[in-house]
Scaffold this active site. Structure first.
Site, PDB file in Angstrom:
ATOM      1  N   THR A   1       2.607  29.467  25.438  1.00 30.66           N
ATOM      2  CA  THR A   1       3.502  28.545  24.739  1.00 30.66           C
ATOM      3  C   THR A   1       3.245  28.688  23.249  1.00 30.66           C
ATOM      4  OG1 THR A   1       1.852  26.805  24.736  1.00 30.66           O
ATOM      5  CG2 THR A   1       3.374  26.832  26.590  1.00 30.66           C
TER       6      THR A   1
ATOM      7  N   GLU B   1       7.003  26.683  30.507  1.00 38.12           N
ATOM      8  CA  GLU B   1       6.317  26.215  31.712  1.00 38.12           C
ATOM      9  C   GLU B   1       7.219  26.228  32.940  1.00 38.12           C
ATOM     10  OE1 GLU B   1       6.155  24.909  28.742  1.00 38.12           O
ATOM     11  OE2 GLU B   1       4.173  24.081  28.265  1.00 38.12           O
TER      12      GLU B   1
ATOM     13  N   LYS C   1      11.251   6.004  15.790  1.00 39.12           N
ATOM     14  CA  LYS C   1      11.145   4.629  16.297  1.00 39.12           C
ATOM     15  C   LYS C   1      11.407   3.665  15.159  1.00 39.12           C
ATOM     16  CE  LYS C   1       8.240   6.318  19.895  1.00 39.12           C
ATOM     17  NZ  LYS C   1       7.586   7.582  19.487  1.00 39.12           N
TER      18      LYS C   1
ATOM     19  N   TRP D   1      15.101   3.418  19.457  1.00 38.61           N
ATOM     20  CA  TRP D   1      14.911   4.851  19.280  1.00 38.61           C
ATOM     21  C   TRP D   1      16.147   5.511  18.671  1.00 38.61           C
ATOM     22  CZ3 TRP D   1      12.048   7.447  23.974  1.00 38.61           C
ATOM     23  CH2 TRP D   1      10.784   6.843  24.109  1.00 38.61           C
TER      24      TRP D   1
HETATM   25  P1  AMP Z   1       9.800  26.795  24.886  1.00 36.72           P
HETATM   26  O1  AMP Z   1       8.753  26.526  25.879  1.00 36.72           O
HETATM   27  O2  AMP Z   1       9.287  27.380  23.617  1.00 36.72           O
HETATM   28  O3  AMP Z   1      10.880  27.633  25.479  1.00 36.72           O
HETATM   29  O4  AMP Z   1      10.434  25.393  24.479  1.00 36.72           O
HETATM   30  C1  AMP Z   1      10.887  24.474  25.429  1.00 36.72           C
HETATM   31  C2  AMP Z   1      11.465  23.267  24.754  1.00 36.72           C
HETATM   32  O5  AMP Z   1      12.637  23.610  24.012  1.00 36.72           O
HETATM   33  C3  AMP Z   1      11.958  22.213  25.713  1.00 36.72           C
HETATM   34  O6  AMP Z   1      10.919  21.396  26.200  1.00 36.72           O
HETATM   35  C4  AMP Z   1      12.947  21.441  24.856  1.00 36.72           C
HETATM   36  O7  AMP Z   1      12.317  20.517  24.007  1.00 36.72           O
HETATM   37  C5  AMP Z   1      13.549  22.533  24.011  1.00 36.72           C
HETATM   38  N1  AMP Z   1      14.823  22.962  24.597  1.00 36.72           N
HETATM   39  C6  AMP Z   1      15.066  24.013  25.399  1.00 36.72           C
HETATM   40  N2  AMP Z   1      16.370  24.103  25.710  1.00 36.72           N
HETATM   41  C7  AMP Z   1      16.987  23.074  25.087  1.00 36.72           C
HETATM   42  C8  AMP Z   1      18.335  22.601  25.021  1.00 36.72           C
HETATM   43  N3  AMP Z   1      19.340  23.225  25.628  1.00 36.72           N
HETATM   44  N4  AMP Z   1      18.571  21.485  24.288  1.00 36.72           N
HETATM   45  C9  AMP Z   1      17.577  20.841  23.643  1.00 36.72           C
HETATM   46  N5  AMP Z   1      16.299  21.242  23.671  1.00 36.72           N
HETATM   47  C10 AMP Z   1      16.000  22.339  24.380  1.00 36.72           C
END
Ligand code: AMP
Length: 541
Positions: free
Chosen positions: A183, A328, A436, A441
């Site tokens: 990550t 994940e 907040k 929110w």
């Molecule tokens: P990553 O593990 O780097 O791929 O990031 C995952 C995170 O990206 C998710 O937990 C979300 O917060 C954000 N994310 C992924 N897809 C979207 C989406 N379509 N809209 C908003 N946030 C997203």
């Protein structure tokens, strides 16, 4: 046992391709420059040569980690299948991580070899004393393009050239590790997620479904989403399963390069994060071109703004397929595919609906909970922390004791969301980014996506900053489009009929650029610190 127990293996995807669609094409814009094309049958032969080379020449054994630092190319594709197929593990490294993070994850994964594109070799040369686990570095090119270097380098084409094109894939345990991705944590060290053969195959099967990414034998897919992060959303496996034409953009991520490939290769489906599509849409506007062959643009990784949904539909007759997931989750969780109900909606209502992240694909269960852990209703109104579980969702981080995200068999995504009665999920915000204000929110994502619809702005970031009365209030940081000069007031006026009055940002600050994480998301942590007292210091609170 009444049915056969056949392990689900990555090698079986490639073997299926050899038999079922040997002549389907894989096209690459190479790092060296020219366009390269070959078939699945030829790619499979080279993956087998690689598997032979790994075992016979480099002494790689099952379970060993083999790092890659590479663009989306055919050679990277060969690594996906050759390395995992022989039982070793591809550790795909995101070159946008900070150099110290790259050194950290190579050490943490105990990578034995690294396969690197010419572009990224300087990154490794700079780290050469900090990568003790590495026994060798292989450059993904031919002899003619091998660079001068202080490092002792192997040449990929030479490594595989004299190896046999036949290879008997081992019958592995389907729960064995196949691919490792870290990550891009905004705090602390990156954490590793080890995908197994089984999780990868199941995820690819789910990705292909019509109601998911809809990849089939007639698709020509162009994943701009990188193979160095979450396996390009599993597309190399999914396309190989279905015999779709695969188009790899190499290092050409700009609008002009992508458009050229779309046109010449007649791409039908594109996949990537919003920033990439902003670049493409701007380019198409500038040169007055239209996407003729594309029917679907899959957008994930960050929320798709309304202006993008509209631009693809109205200017290019392409459906923006909004998807959500994370490292994940391999990564696919939800997809907002076009339903009959959506087709019947007035178009503006349908666009609003497309802003939601979509319905869970089979295999992914979702629930939202409040701060006490109580499940909230799926009514499209209640919002809380989003938890997920399923066969391609992480159960533990690689060699990591931190269990804080694992709750009674569920994984806490760190996202805050609503879910409506037909299981359509909408992200409200990252839990740590939500603002907040006076006990209520405010969604920073919603504000950003409304603001970026302003014709003079190219990118927006909203953060919560300290306020003596309301605890936190929204501050909008905006990047202006070149040659424009909007006033802060005009931005607030633009937002007035789009969000609740009490959501309007207390201040608008123009900046030249915004910081991003290695996966292209806004990096808010530093901004929150820098602007923490902006309102009080400027007499705005
Ligand atoms: P990553 O593990 O780097 O791929 O990031 C995952 C995170 O990206 C998710 O937990 C979300 O917060 C954000 N994310 C992924 N897809 C979207 C989406 N379509 N809209 C908003 N946030 C997203």
């Amino acid at each position: 046992m009444s049915m056969m127990q056949q392990p689900m293996l990555i090698s079986s995807i490639l073997e299926h391709a050899i038999v079922s669609h040997p002549n389907a094409e894989i096209v690459t814009r190479t790092v060296e420059g020219p366009i390269h094309r070959y078939t699945y049958a030829e790619a499979a032969k080279r993956s087998k040569q690689l598997a032979n080379a790994l075992g016979d020449k480099l002494g790689v054994k099952q379970g060993d980690r083999i790092a890659t630092l590479a663009w989306n190319t055919s050679r990277h594709y060969e690594l996906y299948f050759g390395v995992s197929g022989m039982g070793a593990i591809t550790h795909t490294i995101n070159p946008r991580l900070f150099p110290e993070q790259i050194a950290y994850i190579v050490g943490h994964a105990e990578d034995r070899y690294l396969f690197v594109d010419l572009t990224f070799l300087p990154l490794i040369e700079a780290l050469k004393d900090k990568l003790p686990s590495l026994e060798g570095v292989v450059v993904l090119t031919d002899r003619e393009h091998m660079p001068e270097s202080d490092l002792e380098l192997l040449c990929y084409e030479e490594l595989i050239a004299d190896c046999s094109e036949t290879y008997e894939w081992p019958e592995l345990d389907e729960n064995a590790g196949a691919a490792l991705c870290y990550t891009s944590g905004t705090t602390g060290n990156p954490k590793g997620v080890m995908y197994t053969h089984r999780s990868t195959v199941l995820h690819a099967m789910a990705a292909c479904q019509n109601d998911a990414l809809g990849i089939d034998v007639d698709s020509a897919i162009l994943p701009v989403v990188p193979m160095f992060h979450v396996n390009a959303w599993g597309t190399p496996y999914a396309a190989t399963m279905m015999g779709a034409k695969m188009i790899f953009p190499g290092a050409g991520m700009d609008g002009a390069s992508i458009y050229e490939l779309v046109e010449s290769e007649k791409a039908t489906q594109l996949l990537g994060v919003p920033t990439i599509w902003l670049g493409l849409l701007n380019y198409l506007d500038e040169v007055g071109k239209k996407l003729d062959t594309v029917h679907t643009v899959v957008v994930g990784g960050a929320a798709a703004p309304l202006s993008m949904v509209k631009a693809f539909q109205e200017k290019h007759d392409a459906f923006l397929l909004h998807a959500w997931g994370m490292t994940e989750m391999s990564p696919i969780g939800t997809v907002n595919s076009l339903t009959q109900k959506m087709r019947e909606m007035p178009i503006e209502e349908r666009y609003q609906h497309q802003l939601k992240q979509g319905r869970a694909v089979f295999g992914v269960e979702m629930k939202i909970i409040d701060d006490d852990g109580k499940a909230l209703p799926h009514d499209g109104e209640a919002y809380g922390r989003l938890l997920v579980r399923g066969p391609w969702i992480v159960d533990e981080y690689y060699k990591n004791e931190d269990r804080s995200s694992f709750v009674d068999g569920w994984f806490d995504t760190g996202d805050v969301a609503t879910i409506d009665s037909d299981n359509t999920m909408q992200i409200v915000d990252r839990a740590k980014d939500v603002i907040k204000s006076g006990g209520e929110w405010i969604s920073s994502i919603e504000l950003e996506n409304q603001a970026v619809g302003h014709p003079d702005l190219s990118e927006c970031c909203v953060i919560g900053v300290a306020h003596p009365k309301w605890d936190e209030r929204p501050l909008l940081l905006a990047v202006r489009k070149e040659g424009t000069d909007p006033s802060p007031d005009s931005i607030r006026e633009f937002l007035e009929d789009k969000v609740a009055k009490w959501w309007l940002p207390d201040a608008v600050v123009f900046v030249d650029e915004l910081p991003h994480t290695a996966t292209g998301k806004l990096l808010k942590i530093g901004l929150r610190k820098d602007y923490a007292n902006y309102l009080t210091e400027n007499g705005l609170a």
